[in-house]
Design an enzyme around this catalytic site. Structure first.
Site, PDB file in Angstrom:
ATOM      1  N   ALA A  46       0.842  -1.370  -0.058  1.00  0.00           N
ATOM      2  CA  ALA A  46       0.036  -0.125   0.023  1.00  0.00           C
ATOM      3  C   ALA A  46       1.024   1.237   0.018  1.00  0.00           C
ATOM      4  O   ALA A  46       0.315   2.165  -0.568  1.00  0.00           O
ATOM      5  CB  ALA A  46      -1.091   0.233   1.154  1.00  0.00           C
ATOM      6  N   THR A  47       1.985   1.307   0.511  1.00  0.00           N
ATOM      7  CA  THR A  47       2.693   2.443   0.559  1.00  0.00           C
ATOM      8  C   THR A  47       3.189   2.896  -1.037  1.00  0.00           C
ATOM      9  O   THR A  47       2.932   3.883  -1.441  1.00  0.00           O
ATOM     10  CB  THR A  47       4.219   2.082   1.389  1.00  0.00           C
ATOM     11  OG1 THR A  47       4.085   1.584   2.698  1.00  0.00           O
ATOM     12  CG2 THR A  47       5.228   3.341   1.159  1.00  0.00           C
TER      13      THR A  47
ATOM     14  N   ASN B  23      -5.760   3.434  10.718  1.00  0.00           N
ATOM     15  CA  ASN B  23      -4.857   2.087  11.265  1.00  0.00           C
ATOM     16  C   ASN B  23      -4.493   2.211  12.664  1.00  0.00           C
ATOM     17  O   ASN B  23      -4.301   1.316  13.464  1.00  0.00           O
ATOM     18  CB  ASN B  23      -3.558   2.031  10.531  1.00  0.00           C
ATOM     19  CG  ASN B  23      -2.904   3.651  10.139  1.00  0.00           C
ATOM     20  OD1 ASN B  23      -3.332   4.108  10.058  1.00  0.00           O
ATOM     21  ND2 ASN B  23      -1.728   3.611  10.669  1.00  0.00           N
TER      22      ASN B  23
ATOM     23  N   GLN C  29      -6.558  -0.861   5.687  1.00  0.00           N
ATOM     24  CA  GLN C  29      -7.025  -1.412   6.852  1.00  0.00           C
ATOM     25  C   GLN C  29      -8.541  -1.963   6.667  1.00  0.00           C
ATOM     26  O   GLN C  29      -9.101  -2.605   7.742  1.00  0.00           O
ATOM     27  CB  GLN C  29      -6.869  -0.344   8.093  1.00  0.00           C
ATOM     28  CG  GLN C  29      -5.544  -0.013   8.232  1.00  0.00           C
ATOM     29  CD  GLN C  29      -5.101  -1.127   9.303  1.00  0.00           C
ATOM     30  OE1 GLN C  29      -5.370  -2.244   9.661  1.00  0.00           O
ATOM     31  NE2 GLN C  29      -3.418  -0.859   9.212  1.00  0.00           N
TER      32      GLN C  29
ATOM     33  N   ALA D 199      -1.630  -7.113   0.642  1.00  0.00           N
ATOM     34  CA  ALA D 199      -2.111  -8.288   1.427  1.00  0.00           C
ATOM     35  C   ALA D 199      -1.678  -8.652   2.615  1.00  0.00           C
ATOM     36  O   ALA D 199      -2.553  -9.410   3.332  1.00  0.00           O
ATOM     37  CB  ALA D 199      -1.164  -9.393   0.159  1.00  0.00           C
ATOM     38  N   HIS D 200      -0.813  -8.143   3.339  1.00  0.00           N
ATOM     39  CA  HIS D 200      -0.474  -8.522   4.788  1.00  0.00           C
ATOM     40  C   HIS D 200      -1.391  -7.935   5.911  1.00  0.00           C
ATOM     41  O   HIS D 200      -1.298  -8.521   6.856  1.00  0.00           O
ATOM     42  CB  HIS D 200       1.219  -8.068   4.744  1.00  0.00           C
ATOM     43  CG  HIS D 200       1.380  -6.697   5.016  1.00  0.00           C
ATOM     44  ND1 HIS D 200       1.510  -6.251   6.585  1.00  0.00           N
ATOM     45  CD2 HIS D 200       1.358  -5.537   4.374  1.00  0.00           C
ATOM     46  CE1 HIS D 200       1.849  -4.809   6.496  1.00  0.00           C
ATOM     47  NE2 HIS D 200       1.842  -4.656   5.218  1.00  0.00           N
TER      48      HIS D 200
ATOM     49  N   THR E  51       9.252  -7.360 -12.798  1.00  0.00           N
ATOM     50  CA  THR E  51       8.835  -8.750 -12.662  1.00  0.00           C
ATOM     51  C   THR E  51       7.890  -8.874 -11.669  1.00  0.00           C
ATOM     52  O   THR E  51       8.038  -8.690 -10.424  1.00  0.00           O
ATOM     53  CB  THR E  51      10.003  -9.685 -12.576  1.00  0.00           C
ATOM     54  OG1 THR E  51      10.860  -9.325 -13.867  1.00  0.00           O
ATOM     55  CG2 THR E  51       9.698 -11.190 -12.730  1.00  0.00           C
TER      56      THR E  51
ATOM     57  N   CYS F  93       3.599   2.054  12.532  1.00  0.00           N
ATOM     58  CA  CYS F  93       4.350   2.968  11.525  1.00  0.00           C
ATOM     59  C   CYS F  93       4.701   4.193  11.896  1.00  0.00           C
ATOM     60  O   CYS F  93       5.803   4.599  11.393  1.00  0.00           O
ATOM     61  CB  CYS F  93       2.985   3.083  10.501  1.00  0.00           C
ATOM     62  SG  CYS F  93       1.971   1.519  10.119  1.00  0.00           S
TER      63      CYS F  93
HETATM   64  N1  PMP Z   1      -1.818   2.790   4.780  1.00  0.00           N
HETATM   65  C1  PMP Z   1      -2.462   2.336   5.919  1.00  0.00           C
HETATM   66  C2  PMP Z   1      -3.445   2.933   6.378  1.00  0.00           C
HETATM   67  C3  PMP Z   1      -1.780   1.279   6.544  1.00  0.00           C
HETATM   68  O1  PMP Z   1      -2.066   0.994   7.873  1.00  0.00           O
HETATM   69  C4  PMP Z   1      -0.383   0.951   6.073  1.00  0.00           C
HETATM   70  C5  PMP Z   1       0.521  -0.138   6.973  1.00  0.00           C
HETATM   71  N2  PMP Z   1       0.399   0.189   8.318  1.00  0.00           N
HETATM   72  C6  PMP Z   1       0.038   1.205   5.030  1.00  0.00           C
HETATM   73  C7  PMP Z   1      -0.772   2.211   4.349  1.00  0.00           C
HETATM   74  C8  PMP Z   1       1.436   0.629   4.016  1.00  0.00           C
HETATM   75  O2  PMP Z   1       1.053  -0.254   3.565  1.00  0.00           O
HETATM   76  P1  PMP Z   1       2.260  -1.356   3.346  1.00  0.00           P
HETATM   77  O3  PMP Z   1       2.737  -2.053   4.548  1.00  0.00           O
HETATM   78  O4  PMP Z   1       1.622  -2.439   2.629  1.00  0.00           O
HETATM   79  O5  PMP Z   1       3.171  -0.534   2.531  1.00  0.00           O
END
Ligand code: PMP
Length: 399
Positions: free
Chosen positions: A73-74, A154, A182, A203-204, A243, A329
């Site tokens: 997501a980042t 989050n 989330q 996914a995680h 890839t 985070c």
């Molecule tokens: N957005 C939110 C709201 C999150 O909670 C997080 C992960 N803590 C992220 C983005 C980033 O996700 P990723 O770890 O997949 O880069």
């Protein structure tokens, strides 16, 4: 019951064994490059990627051609925001976001403000982390190209009224990006009903592997155009070269499928456990305050401040229960939680905040044990705390 107990599911989730089973063949026998067009190894990898793409798309009511796989997501947030700003430079340079967004949204916006001279509006939130719809409407002007708002927070679990925001952005002809990291797999997400134009997911956070995520981009009404941020072999329709992580993508697809199938039941169970934990803590710990509003937030989220207790000390002593202070985070960069500050929590209570994230595999037995351990450690810390500090801390409440 196995120790330590994991209660930090906003940070990451364990990989579901059904997900692992689905991924395994793609490490060993089916190891092909999904872009290899000349042999069966490539074809099988590509077929698996396309099946997963379909699963991810269906989960959010999108179409598979609208999915771009990323590393998480980042990266999706970076691609969405920078991509829209770059592609719309002729149209405008104003972006609207909110104070409680994840750093992968806020820091991107701030960099664009510094380096590309975009205009940035950061909307405030109320004491429950809610934005005001009138403020969203008022912030949008003729130069606005993007509104970026998360679906679920989050740290404190607040759920934004994205469908209402979507109606506002549609009416104004402005794109809406939603960080749904989330939310996907935890609450229903429907990009059509919510009027979202770009959506980030990973996914995680839903019992899939780390290092794989996606950006969904609307293809019709309107067709969203973004500038790629990574150049190379032209993978993912030229929007994200590199890839493909085939086992990760397969796991992502399976994880999303499992989460959607079992969502209603899991929500009830997780909420029940969260409420059980809340009751146990509230009945035994004096001076505990809630951050956010569990009743209408994410089911598995409980964020509390325990007056007179340093959260850092508490989590270190809780060796057999994994919880987080503020957000993992935010704690990577060491700063106090910007989310708790934005909802007006006083500094001492920000430093006294603990976030619990209940998940799929937690049990009542684990919750009862965790509550007992937290209560014990809070009592010990309060007994050893200098009286004056404790009294000071107890006297301050959310401002
Ligand atoms: N957005 C939110 C709201 C999150 O909670 C997080 C992960 N803590 C992220 C983005 C980033 O996700 P990723 O770890 O997949 O880069």
């Amino acid at each position: 019951m196995k120790l330590p107990i994991y209660l930090d599911h906003h940070s990451t989730t364990p990989v579901d064994s059904r997900v692992l089973d689905a991924m395994f063949p793609y490490f060993r026998d089916e190891f092909g490059n999904a872009a290899s067009r000349t042999h069966v190894f490539g074809w099988k990898a590509e077929a698996a990627v396309e099946a997963a793409r379909e699963r991810v798309a269906v989960a959010i009511h999108g179409s598979p051609v609208e999915i771009v796989f990323t590393s998480g997501a980042t990266e999706s947030n970076n691609l969405a925001i920078k991509g829209v700003v770059d592609a719309n430079a002729a149209k405008g340079n104003h972006v609207v976001t909110a104070a409680t967004e994840h750093p992968s949204v806020l820091d991107v916006c701030r960099r664009l403000e510094r380096e590309r001279k975009i205009e940035l509006t950061v909307l405030p939130v109320d004491s429950m982390g809610r934005i005001e719809l009138a403020a969203v409407r008022a912030a949008i002007g003729p130069r606005t190209v993007l509104v970026t708002l998360m679906l679920a927070n989050n740290e404190i679990g607040t759920i934004h009224p994205i469908a209402e925001v979507g109606r506002i952005t549609k009416a104004a002809g402005v794109l809406l990006h939603c960080d749904a990291t989330q939310a996907v797999g935890k609450i229903p997400v429907d990009v059509q009903a919510m009027g979202i134009d770009l959506l980030s997911l990973t996914a995680h956070k839903l019992y899939g592997p780390k290092g794989i995520g996606a950006l969904w981009l609307r293809r019709k009404n309107p067709r969203v155009r973004i500038a790629p941020q990574i150049d190379g072999g032209g993978h993912e329709r030229g929007l994200r070269s590199g890839t493909l992580n085939v086992p990760g993508i397969v796991g992502f697809g399976r994880a999303v499928e499992i989460a959607i199938e079992g969502m209603d039941e899991e929500r009830r169970r997780v909420r029940g456990l969260r409420d059980r934990l809340h009751r146990a803590l509230a009945s035994a710990i004096e001076g505990m305050t809630l951050n956010g509003s569990p009743d209408d937030g994410l089911d598995g989220n409980l964020n509390v401040s325990v007056a007179g207790v340093q959260a850092e000390s508490l989590v270190i002593r809780l060796k057999d229960v994994a919880v987080s202070t503020g957000s993992a985070c935010a704690s990577a960069s060491g700063g106090p939680s910007h989310v708790l500050r934005a909802i007006g929590v006083a500094d001492d209570l920000v430093h006294a905040s603990i976030r619990f994230g209940i998940g799929r595999f937690n049990t009542e037995e684990e919750i009862d044990y965790a509550a007992k351990r937290v209560v014990e450690e809070v009592q010990l810390l309060r007994e050893t705390a200098p009286c004056s500090d404790e009294a000071d801390a107890r006297s301050s409440r959310r401002s």
